[in-house]
Write a protein that holds these residues in place. Sequence first.
Motif, short mmCIF file in Angstrom:
data_model
loop_
_atom_site.label_atom_id
_atom_site.label_comp_id
_atom_site.label_asym_id
_atom_site.label_seq_id
_atom_site.Cartn_x
_atom_site.Cartn_y
_atom_site.Cartn_z
N TYR A 103 0.84 -1.19 0.00
CA TYR A 103 0.00 0.00 0.00
C TYR A 103 0.88 1.25 0.00
O TYR A 103 1.79 1.38 0.83
CB TYR A 103 -0.88 -0.01 1.25
CG TYR A 103 -1.73 1.22 1.45
CD1 TYR A 103 -2.94 1.37 0.79
CD2 TYR A 103 -1.31 2.24 2.32
CE1 TYR A 103 -3.73 2.49 0.99
CE2 TYR A 103 -2.09 3.37 2.51
CZ TYR A 103 -3.30 3.49 1.84
OH TYR A 103 -4.08 4.61 2.04
N ARG A 107 -3.22 3.70 -2.37
CA ARG A 107 -3.70 2.58 -3.19
C ARG A 107 -3.08 1.26 -2.71
O ARG A 107 -1.88 1.20 -2.43
CB ARG A 107 -3.37 2.82 -4.66
CG ARG A 107 -3.74 1.69 -5.60
CD ARG A 107 -3.59 2.11 -7.06
NE ARG A 107 -4.64 3.05 -7.45
CZ ARG A 107 -4.77 3.55 -8.67
NH1 ARG A 107 -3.91 3.23 -9.63
NH2 ARG A 107 -5.76 4.39 -8.95
N TYR A 109 -2.07 -2.45 -3.74
CA TYR A 109 -1.79 -3.38 -4.84
C TYR A 109 -1.75 -4.78 -4.24
O TYR A 109 -0.84 -5.11 -3.48
CB TYR A 109 -0.47 -3.03 -5.51
CG TYR A 109 -0.47 -1.67 -6.16
CD1 TYR A 109 -0.85 -1.53 -7.50
CD2 TYR A 109 -0.10 -0.53 -5.46
CE1 TYR A 109 -0.86 -0.28 -8.12
CE2 TYR A 109 -0.11 0.72 -6.06
CZ TYR A 109 -0.49 0.84 -7.39
OH TYR A 109 -0.50 2.08 -7.99
N TYR A 118 -5.76 -3.68 -7.93
CA TYR A 118 -5.50 -2.54 -7.04
C TYR A 118 -6.82 -1.97 -6.59
O TYR A 118 -7.86 -2.13 -7.23
CB TYR A 118 -4.64 -1.47 -7.73
CG TYR A 118 -5.32 -0.72 -8.86
CD1 TYR A 118 -6.17 0.36 -8.60
CD2 TYR A 118 -5.10 -1.07 -10.18
CE1 TYR A 118 -6.79 1.06 -9.62
CE2 TYR A 118 -5.72 -0.38 -11.22
CZ TYR A 118 -6.56 0.68 -10.93
OH TYR A 118 -7.18 1.36 -11.95
N GLU A 119 -6.76 -1.27 -5.46
CA GLU A 119 -7.97 -0.65 -4.91
C GLU A 119 -7.56 0.59 -4.12
O GLU A 119 -6.63 0.54 -3.32
CB GLU A 119 -8.71 -1.63 -4.00
CG GLU A 119 -10.05 -1.11 -3.51
CD GLU A 119 -10.82 -2.16 -2.74
OE1 GLU A 119 -12.01 -1.89 -2.42
OE2 GLU A 119 -10.27 -3.23 -2.45
N ASP A 120 -8.26 1.70 -4.38
CA ASP A 120 -7.98 2.94 -3.66
C ASP A 120 -8.71 2.94 -2.32
O ASP A 120 -9.89 2.57 -2.24
CB ASP A 120 -8.43 4.14 -4.49
CG ASP A 120 -7.61 4.31 -5.76
OD1 ASP A 120 -6.40 4.02 -5.71
OD2 ASP A 120 -8.16 4.72 -6.79
N ALA A 255 -8.08 -2.77 -11.86
CA ALA A 255 -8.90 -2.22 -10.79
C ALA A 255 -9.73 -3.32 -10.14
O ALA A 255 -10.16 -4.27 -10.80
CB ALA A 255 -9.80 -1.12 -11.33
N TYR A 256 -9.97 -3.18 -8.83
CA TYR A 256 -10.77 -4.18 -8.11
C TYR A 256 -12.12 -4.39 -8.77
O TYR A 256 -12.60 -5.51 -8.88
CB TYR A 256 -10.95 -3.73 -6.65
CG TYR A 256 -11.85 -4.63 -5.85
CD1 TYR A 256 -11.36 -5.81 -5.32
CD2 TYR A 256 -13.18 -4.29 -5.61
CE1 TYR A 256 -12.19 -6.64 -4.58
CE2 TYR A 256 -14.01 -5.10 -4.87
CZ TYR A 256 -13.51 -6.28 -4.36
OH TYR A 256 -14.34 -7.12 -3.63
#
Length: 394
Positions: A103, A107, A109, A118-120, A255-256
């Motif tokens: 992280y 974000r 990973y 990945y996710e914000d 992206a997730y």
Amino acid sequence: MVFLCACAGTNGSTSSSTEDVQTKPHSGDAYTSYADSYKNRKEATAYSSAVNSTYKMNYSDKTSDSFVLDGVLEVENSNDNPTAHITQNIDSNGGNFTTEGYYYDGRLYNTYNSVNYYEDMDLDNLKKTELVPMDPEKFDQDDIDSITAADGSDGSIVYTISLKSDKAASIFTDRYDTYNLSQYDNYKITANTIIDTYDSKGRFVSEKASFTAGVTYQSENVTVDFSSSVNYLKFDDTSINITDDMKSKQQAYVAYSDIDTDAITSNETASYDDTAESTVTATFKKRLVNRLGYTVSDAGIYQVTYNTNEVYSIDFTNCLFEYSNYSIHYSYSWKNDTGSMAKCTLNFGDDTTSSSCEDSTVDQIRKVKTYLEMELYYCGLSLEDLQKEATEGK
């Protein structure tokens, strides 16, 4: 009753040593002290933490279902553009799921089994992905049936709390239960214990919680044994290494919201068996090899090398963990709870040292003990249980 394994992203379900220390009753009112510890707790900007969450569903025909999660979260610069490293190992009725993520820049990973995404999120939401409450909570006095406070020989304060029966169910649902037991009929909590520990510097270092619940599922009464724990260590001494090469590879993550959830399957065909053995020692040996890449010498010594010059060695016959950096060797005996380097020895039990010790050597011996703790945490185990097994001669 089928366990569902939540993905590690936020769209899914929701330091110190773990050893017991000698305690004596705390002076003054226990609840007042507990409230003061919570209010005045100190925060660290870097830390390592280990979590565990276990559900066991017990049926009338003596069968059971289980869900076990263990994880480690390491954080650096928590107040200013934090970086973090997170791992999870999940066993859901024999299905194995693993995650590892890095992280930075807001974000995560992550690799969930073989799926990269990945996710914000912010750091608070990253902590929630561990599925265990990682921060303390001050329960209202009216919600508590009993509370005791004890002073540890290491300067810590240990609070043991039992919630009132009419409050325990809602608190368990709101704070601990990622499986949503309240959705089942006749949900109730029949027993509970919460143990919070603050160290001598006023930092929250651990919580252990256990609840026994009852529900009705398909007209059958089911008893659920739940436990969770979080332990902190390496305060202000945790660093995260994310190389440019790692960052370059992570740019290819999707992206997730775009991942193929059907691709996230159990590691049922994994090349190794991660299930727990009958003893802590046997489980540790297995997971050192499977999870952490240790090799075993002909003499039965478990060993791994970092950065070409740092070596971790574990001698189970003599209950010794050794850290070597070039020609300097430090050792820690988990059976005796003592550490040494050359003529310097440190007894952790009474915090005494030999006359030949320098402060820098003692500090490094303390760190070597935490190195062993971290290896155990990565294997979903605790030093407390390993020590107990060694002293009992199992």
